[in-house]
Design a protein around this motif. Structure first.
Motif, short mmCIF file in Angstrom:
data_model
loop_
_atom_site.label_atom_id
_atom_site.label_comp_id
_atom_site.label_asym_id
_atom_site.label_seq_id
_atom_site.Cartn_x
_atom_site.Cartn_y
_atom_site.Cartn_z
N VAL A 330 43.75 59.75 23.50
CA VAL A 330 42.41 60.01 22.98
C VAL A 330 42.47 59.98 21.46
CG1 VAL A 330 40.46 61.60 22.94
CG2 VAL A 330 41.87 61.40 25.01
N ARG A 331 41.58 59.20 20.84
CA ARG A 331 41.62 59.00 19.40
C ARG A 331 40.60 59.84 18.64
NH1 ARG A 331 44.43 54.09 18.64
NH2 ARG A 331 45.82 53.89 20.44
N GLY A 332 39.63 60.43 19.34
CA GLY A 332 38.65 61.22 18.61
C GLY A 332 37.64 61.88 19.52
N TYR A 333 36.86 62.79 18.93
CA TYR A 333 35.84 63.55 19.65
C TYR A 333 34.57 63.54 18.80
CZ TYR A 333 33.24 67.53 21.54
OH TYR A 333 32.25 68.34 22.08
N LEU A 334 33.49 62.94 19.33
CA LEU A 334 32.22 62.86 18.64
C LEU A 334 31.18 63.66 19.43
CD1 LEU A 334 32.30 59.03 17.87
CD2 LEU A 334 33.21 60.90 16.48
N HIS A 335 30.74 64.73 18.82
CA HIS A 335 29.83 65.66 19.52
C HIS A 335 28.43 65.07 19.61
CE1 HIS A 335 28.92 69.77 20.89
NE2 HIS A 335 27.73 69.58 20.33
N TRP A 336 27.81 65.23 20.77
CA TRP A 336 26.39 64.90 20.91
C TRP A 336 25.61 66.21 20.89
CZ3 TRP A 336 23.83 60.41 20.62
CH2 TRP A 336 22.45 60.47 20.84
N SER A 337 24.79 66.33 19.89
CA SER A 337 24.47 65.37 18.85
C SER A 337 24.52 66.06 17.49
CB SER A 337 23.06 64.79 19.08
OG SER A 337 22.10 65.86 19.16
N LEU A 338 24.42 65.26 16.41
CA LEU A 338 24.33 65.90 15.10
C LEU A 338 23.04 66.67 14.99
CD1 LEU A 338 25.34 66.34 12.19
CD2 LEU A 338 24.07 64.27 11.57
N LEU A 339 21.93 66.04 15.32
CA LEU A 339 20.60 66.63 15.14
C LEU A 339 19.94 66.97 16.48
CD1 LEU A 339 19.20 64.03 12.57
CD2 LEU A 339 20.36 66.19 12.04
N ASP A 340 19.06 67.95 16.46
CA ASP A 340 18.13 68.12 17.57
C ASP A 340 17.17 66.94 17.50
OD1 ASP A 340 19.20 70.52 18.46
OD2 ASP A 340 17.81 71.76 17.31
N ASN A 341 17.29 65.99 18.43
CA ASN A 341 16.52 64.75 18.32
C ASN A 341 15.73 64.48 19.59
OD1 ASN A 341 19.69 62.96 18.34
ND2 ASN A 341 18.53 63.67 20.10
N TYR A 342 15.14 63.32 19.63
CA TYR A 342 14.29 62.92 20.76
C TYR A 342 15.16 62.58 21.96
CZ TYR A 342 10.62 60.29 23.24
OH TYR A 342 9.70 59.84 24.16
N GLU A 343 14.96 63.31 23.04
CA GLU A 343 15.80 63.11 24.23
C GLU A 343 15.03 62.38 25.32
OE1 GLU A 343 18.95 63.46 24.80
OE2 GLU A 343 19.46 64.32 22.84
N TRP A 344 14.66 61.14 25.00
CA TRP A 344 14.11 60.21 25.98
C TRP A 344 12.93 60.80 26.75
CZ3 TRP A 344 15.98 56.22 23.91
CH2 TRP A 344 17.28 56.22 23.41
N GLY A 345 11.95 61.27 26.01
CA GLY A 345 10.73 61.77 26.63
C GLY A 345 10.33 63.14 26.16
N SER A 346 11.24 63.86 25.51
CA SER A 346 10.94 65.23 25.11
C SER A 346 11.87 65.68 23.98
CB SER A 346 11.09 66.17 26.30
OG SER A 346 10.93 67.51 25.91
#
Length: 382
Positions: A330-346
């Motif tokens: 495993v080369r890295g860990y990228l957290h979802w998400s940086l921002l509270d963003n649009y989650e496909w409908g809400s």
């Protein structure tokens, strides 16, 4: 729990979910159509199209060293065959912004949304879909100087399960509960991925998989998993890396995916609170595609309780570290998400390390963001 040197610690987002006013895309058209199935439209999203320098400053100042973002095909090619130099220049500036801040850019070429013209002509099942994606990729390649990691398609298995329809709804079921994908869609997406990889020669390229951690009796589990996940892992055995994206698990019974147990702890999306998801997904991916490096491109939790986010991520990273000690590359860990963003409908499911004021777009780092930054700076989990 020490992590390897040069391990990538980062956060992720996507163009449609953060930029705002992606007016040439298929999803924008659906959001704004009469009788739209979505409870909310993306609108201005997080205004990251203009505020991306602030977002990159946040990533750097928190102590993270990588940022995953997507190039929006609908902006780059709003009309077939006509590529926007202004849009390409915009994304080049984001790449340069990452590099100037010492951040490793992880670029995704397609994160669920497509140009409206592409969708109206059949989408991934339309004539020449792979060639169209190749042409778009070829247009993007010149702005990727200095970019090492490129994801071609985000969660093609979910795209295939939707059979070229657009995902919708705010929360609820997980991808592993959907009907098996149309094989024609799977084949078309695989062809598009391979075409893009040919254009990306010289860079690390791969696609990201919606990993569902299927559990249950082996025969039932494997039969359910093959069309929905495992054939996409099998198609990636010659790739430079595989992106693992895991949030929860799906238990399979005689009649398919079982509902989450009534007494189970749940997140804002209705998914089971299950921190071991990412470690188990990494083990499964490593077994299905031995020798292919893994990048955790998404992992996180939709919660309004930031202490719960730290609890979940601590468990996730512990499981990830254990899988790595067992041999997973495993080369890295990228957290979802940086921002509270649009989650496909809400906007209700809040996955972000950083909250965003819906009226003025003011960013506020949460305690979980500072906590993850401390883990990243130390390169270890205590």
């Amino acid at each position: 729990m020490d992590f390897p040197e040069r391990f990538l610690w980062g956060a992720a987002g996507s163009a449609h979910q953060t930029e705002g006013n992606n007016v040439s895309s298929d999803l924008w058209a659906l959001e704004n159509s009469p009788g739209s199935p979505f409870s909310e439209r993306s609108g201005d999203a997080c205004d990251s199209y203009h505020r991306w320098p602030e977002d990159l400053d946040l990533v750097r100042d928190l102590g993270l060293n990588a940022y995953r973002f997507s190039v929006e095909w609908a902006r780059v090619e709003p009309v077939e065959g006509h590529f926007s130099l202004a849009a390409l220049g915009h994304y080049r500036r984001i790449v340069e912004g990452c590099l100037a801040r010492g951040l490793t850019p992880v670029v995704t070429l397609h994160h669920f949304t497509s140009p409206l013209w592409f969708q109206q002509d059949g989408g991934w099942l339309g004539s020449g879909a792979a060639d169209r994606f190749r042409a778009y990729t070829r247009a993007v390649v010149p702005i990727l100087d200095g970019v090492e990691w490129v994801c071609t398609l985000n969660e093609p298995n979910l795209l295939a399960m939707l059979s070229s329809r657009i995902s919708g709804g705010s929360g609820g079921g997980v991808a592993g509960e959907l009907p098996a994908p149309e094989q024609a869609a799977t084949d078309a997406l695989t062809a598009a991925h391979r075409a893009a990889r040919e254009e990306l020669a010289g860079k690390k390229s791969g696609w990201t998989i919606a990993n569902q951690n299927f559990q249950g009796p082996a025969e039932l589990r494997d039969a359910w998993a093959w069309p929905r996940e495992d054939q996409f892992l099998a198609a990636a055995v010659d790739d430079d890396f595989i992106g693992v994206q895991a949030y929860t698990r799906v238990i399979v019974g005689e009649d398919g995916a079982l509902p989450v147990a009534g007494d189970a702890r749940r997140t804002l999306t209705g998914w089971e609170f299950y921190p071991p998801a990412v470690g188990e997904a990494v083990r499964h991916t490593a077994a299905c595609a031995p020798g292919v490096p893994i990048l955790v491109t998404e992992n996180g939790i939709a919660t309004a309780d930031d202490a719960e986010r730290i609890e979940y991520t601590t468990g996730a990273l512990a499981g990830l570290h254990e899988a790595m000690t067992e041999g997973a590359d495993v080369r890295g860990y990228l957290h979802w998400s940086l921002l509270d963003n649009y989650e496909w409908g809400s906007y209700r499911p809040t996955f972000g390390l950083v909250s965003v004021d819906r009226d003025g777009f003011r960013r506020t780092a949460k305690p979980s963001a500072r906590w993850l930054g401390e883990v990243a700076r130390a390169n270890r989990l205590d």
